[in-house]
Motif scaffolding. Sequence first.
Motif, PDB file in Angstrom:
ATOM      1  N   SER A 105       0.820  -1.205   0.000  1.00 45.45           N
ATOM      2  CA  SER A 105       0.000   0.000   0.000  1.00 45.45           C
ATOM      3  C   SER A 105       0.857   1.261   0.000  1.00 45.45           C
ATOM      4  O   SER A 105       1.985   1.270   0.474  1.00 45.45           O
ATOM      5  N   GLN A 106       0.281   2.283  -0.573  1.00 43.50           N
ATOM      6  CA  GLN A 106       0.852   3.628  -0.475  1.00 43.50           C
ATOM      7  C   GLN A 106      -0.136   4.398   0.378  1.00 43.50           C
ATOM      8  O   GLN A 106      -1.251   4.689  -0.058  1.00 43.50           O
ATOM      9  N   ILE A 107       0.251   4.673   1.617  1.00 44.25           N
ATOM     10  CA  ILE A 107      -0.665   5.338   2.535  1.00 44.25           C
ATOM     11  C   ILE A 107      -0.642   6.830   2.244  1.00 44.25           C
ATOM     12  O   ILE A 107       0.408   7.466   2.254  1.00 44.25           O
ATOM     13  N   ILE A 108      -1.825   7.346   1.953  1.00 44.67           N
ATOM     14  CA  ILE A 108      -1.945   8.751   1.575  1.00 44.67           C
ATOM     15  C   ILE A 108      -2.538   9.518   2.751  1.00 44.67           C
ATOM     16  O   ILE A 108      -3.653   9.255   3.179  1.00 44.67           O
ATOM     17  N   ASP A 109      -1.738  10.433   3.267  1.00 47.09           N
ATOM     18  CA  ASP A 109      -2.111  11.238   4.427  1.00 47.09           C
ATOM     19  C   ASP A 109      -2.551  12.617   3.935  1.00 47.09           C
ATOM     20  O   ASP A 109      -1.742  13.419   3.485  1.00 47.09           O
ATOM     21  N   LEU A 110      -3.861  12.882   4.028  1.00 39.10           N
ATOM     22  CA  LEU A 110      -4.404  14.151   3.537  1.00 39.10           C
ATOM     23  C   LEU A 110      -3.834  15.360   4.261  1.00 39.10           C
ATOM     24  O   LEU A 110      -3.777  16.444   3.699  1.00 39.10           O
ATOM     25  N   SER A 111      -3.402  15.174   5.514  1.00 41.74           N
ATOM     26  CA  SER A 111      -2.903  16.323   6.276  1.00 41.74           C
ATOM     27  C   SER A 111      -1.583  16.844   5.709  1.00 41.74           C
ATOM     28  O   SER A 111      -1.175  17.954   6.008  1.00 41.74           O
ATOM     29  N   THR A 112      -0.934  16.049   4.855  1.00 46.88           N
ATOM     30  CA  THR A 112       0.340  16.493   4.286  1.00 46.88           C
ATOM     31  C   THR A 112       0.176  16.998   2.854  1.00 46.88           C
ATOM     32  O   THR A 112       1.153  17.335   2.199  1.00 46.88           O
ATOM     33  N   MET A 113      -1.064  17.028   2.365  1.00 51.45           N
ATOM     34  CA  MET A 113      -1.275  17.386   0.961  1.00 51.45           C
ATOM     35  C   MET A 113      -1.835  18.788   0.816  1.00 51.45           C
ATOM     36  O   MET A 113      -2.641  19.234   1.611  1.00 51.45           O
ATOM     37  N   ASN A 114      -1.409  19.432  -0.236  1.00 51.87           N
ATOM     38  CA  ASN A 114      -1.919  20.748  -0.581  1.00 51.87           C
ATOM     39  C   ASN A 114      -3.065  20.524  -1.561  1.00 51.87           C
ATOM     40  O   ASN A 114      -2.847  20.390  -2.750  1.00 51.87           O
ATOM     41  N   ASN A 115      -4.285  20.438  -1.053  1.00 58.33           N
ATOM     42  CA  ASN A 115      -5.398  20.033  -1.890  1.00 58.33           C
ATOM     43  C   ASN A 115      -6.179  21.183  -2.521  1.00 58.33           C
ATOM     44  O   ASN A 115      -6.769  21.021  -3.556  1.00 58.33           O
ATOM     45  N   GLU A 116      -6.209  22.341  -1.879  1.00 63.59           N
ATOM     46  CA  GLU A 116      -6.808  23.547  -2.444  1.00 63.59           C
ATOM     47  C   GLU A 116      -8.185  23.336  -3.065  1.00 63.59           C
ATOM     48  O   GLU A 116      -8.478  23.824  -4.137  1.00 63.59           O
ATOM     49  N   GLY A 117      -9.034  22.569  -2.390  1.00 66.21           N
ATOM     50  CA  GLY A 117     -10.410  22.428  -2.854  1.00 66.21           C
ATOM     51  C   GLY A 117     -10.613  21.471  -4.012  1.00 66.21           C
ATOM     52  O   GLY A 117     -11.707  21.359  -4.540  1.00 66.21           O
ATOM     53  N   LYS A 118      -9.548  20.784  -4.419  1.00 65.38           N
ATOM     54  CA  LYS A 118      -9.669  19.816  -5.512  1.00 65.38           C
ATOM     55  C   LYS A 118     -10.090  18.462  -4.965  1.00 65.38           C
ATOM     56  O   LYS A 118      -9.770  18.115  -3.845  1.00 65.38           O
ATOM     57  N   VAL A 119     -10.801  17.708  -5.797  1.00 61.18           N
ATOM     58  CA  VAL A 119     -11.147  16.338  -5.433  1.00 61.18           C
ATOM     59  C   VAL A 119      -9.899  15.485  -5.627  1.00 61.18           C
ATOM     60  O   VAL A 119      -9.366  15.402  -6.733  1.00 61.18           O
ATOM     61  N   ILE A 120      -9.421  14.907  -4.526  1.00 62.45           N
ATOM     62  CA  ILE A 120      -8.241  14.041  -4.558  1.00 62.45           C
ATOM     63  C   ILE A 120      -8.575  12.762  -3.792  1.00 62.45           C
ATOM     64  O   ILE A 120      -9.620  12.671  -3.139  1.00 62.45           O
ATOM     65  N   PHE A 121      -7.680  11.804  -3.859  1.00 65.79           N
ATOM     66  CA  PHE A 121      -7.839  10.562  -3.100  1.00 65.79           C
ATOM     67  C   PHE A 121      -8.045  10.904  -1.632  1.00 65.79           C
ATOM     68  O   PHE A 121      -7.331  11.731  -1.076  1.00 65.79           O
ATOM     69  N   GLY A 122      -9.045  10.286  -0.996  1.00 62.89           N
ATOM     70  CA  GLY A 122      -9.313  10.507   0.420  1.00 62.89           C
ATOM     71  C   GLY A 122     -10.312  11.614   0.695  1.00 62.89           C
ATOM     72  O   GLY A 122     -10.821  11.730   1.805  1.00 62.89           O
ATOM     73  N   ALA A 123     -10.610  12.431  -0.317  1.00 64.00           N
ATOM     74  CA  ALA A 123     -11.535  13.554  -0.133  1.00 64.00           C
ATOM     75  C   ALA A 123     -12.964  13.061   0.041  1.00 64.00           C
ATOM     76  O   ALA A 123     -13.343  11.994  -0.447  1.00 64.00           O
ATOM     77  N   TYR A 124     -13.741  13.859   0.748  1.00 61.25           N
ATOM     78  CA  TYR A 124     -15.187  13.662   0.832  1.00 61.25           C
ATOM     79  C   TYR A 124     -15.812  14.610  -0.181  1.00 61.25           C
ATOM     80  O   TYR A 124     -15.421  15.780  -0.264  1.00 61.25           O
ATOM     81  N   VAL A 125     -16.785  14.103  -0.934  1.00 63.17           N
ATOM     82  CA  VAL A 125     -17.407  14.909  -1.984  1.00 63.17           C
ATOM     83  C   VAL A 125     -18.920  14.818  -1.836  1.00 63.17           C
ATOM     84  O   VAL A 125     -19.477  13.720  -1.765  1.00 63.17           O
ATOM     85  N   ARG A 126     -19.566  15.979  -1.762  1.00 58.53           N
ATOM     86  CA  ARG A 126     -21.028  16.041  -1.723  1.00 58.53           C
ATOM     87  C   ARG A 126     -21.504  16.402  -3.129  1.00 58.53           C
ATOM     88  O   ARG A 126     -21.047  17.397  -3.689  1.00 58.53           O
ATOM     89  N   LEU A 127     -22.400  15.582  -3.664  1.00 56.92           N
ATOM     90  CA  LEU A 127     -22.879  15.763  -5.032  1.00 56.92           C
ATOM     91  C   LEU A 127     -24.385  16.012  -5.050  1.00 56.92           C
ATOM     92  O   LEU A 127     -25.108  15.516  -4.199  1.00 56.92           O
ATOM     93  N   ILE A 128     -24.824  16.743  -6.077  1.00 58.51           N
ATOM     94  CA  ILE A 128     -26.254  16.930  -6.311  1.00 58.51           C
ATOM     95  C   ILE A 128     -26.565  16.341  -7.683  1.00 58.51           C
ATOM     96  O   ILE A 128     -25.958  16.732  -8.689  1.00 58.51           O
ATOM     97  N   ASN A 129     -27.506  15.388  -7.710  1.00 62.56           N
ATOM     98  CA  ASN A 129     -27.962  14.812  -8.969  1.00 62.56           C
ATOM     99  C   ASN A 129     -28.793  15.891  -9.665  1.00 62.56           C
ATOM    100  O   ASN A 129     -29.797  16.364  -9.127  1.00 62.56           O
ATOM    101  N   LEU A 130     -28.378  16.301 -10.856  1.00 57.65           N
ATOM    102  CA  LEU A 130     -29.028  17.432 -11.531  1.00 57.65           C
ATOM    103  C   LEU A 130     -30.426  17.088 -12.035  1.00 57.65           C
ATOM    104  O   LEU A 130     -31.237  17.993 -12.236  1.00 57.65           O
ATOM    105  N   ASP A 131     -30.750  15.814 -12.204  1.00 63.02           N
ATOM    106  CA  ASP A 131     -32.095  15.437 -12.654  1.00 63.02           C
ATOM    107  C   ASP A 131     -33.074  15.336 -11.495  1.00 63.02           C
ATOM    108  O   ASP A 131     -34.222  15.759 -11.596  1.00 63.02           O
ATOM    109  N   THR A 132     -32.621  14.761 -10.381  1.00 58.34           N
ATOM    110  CA  THR A 132     -33.533  14.468  -9.265  1.00 58.34           C
ATOM    111  C   THR A 132     -33.365  15.427  -8.082  1.00 58.34           C
ATOM    112  O   THR A 132     -34.180  15.409  -7.165  1.00 58.34           O
TER     113      THR A 132
END
Length: 164
Positions: A77-104
């Motif tokens: 495994s390659q353990i990815i620690d989000l606390s060491t990443m410069n994510n700047e609001g981008k969707v990256i591995f480990g991120a939580y993403v809230r989505l809205i289905n545009l049809d429903t």
Amino acid sequence: MENQSMQKVPMTVQGAEKLREELQQLKTVARPAVIAAIAEARAHGDLRENAEYQAAKDQQGFIEGRIRDIEGKLSNSQIIDLSTMNNEGKVIFGAYVRLINLDTEDKVQYQIVGDDEADLKEHKISVHSPIARALIGKREGDYIDVKAPSGLISYEIANVYYVV
């Protein structure tokens, strides 16, 4: 013979910790318990017709196999620690993403994790899933289209956040 060019498998810090805890439990609790059960069953005499002995041996095989499986996953495994990443609001591995289905207008939330951590009931999706592949690199407010068995689904990325 292990392949030297074997690609590392991404895993979150939490996923790796969960595997380490299971490994520790197997080695310190389950393995000694099954060894004791085998010793006790042996003491009962004829092993050919001893169901307890056979059950304990089967359990031992399962435990040893699971230990090897977890050790293999952790070593590859390659353990990815989000606390060491410069994510700047981008969707990256480990991120939580809230989505809205545009049809429903339905809202759904996912965390992007490694294959071994994926669990739809916990809203954890594999980084290799079609929806995660469509999300990686996108930002809050972006739109994505995902091919699903039911057809094309369009989402808006409502929110991206990271739990460290």
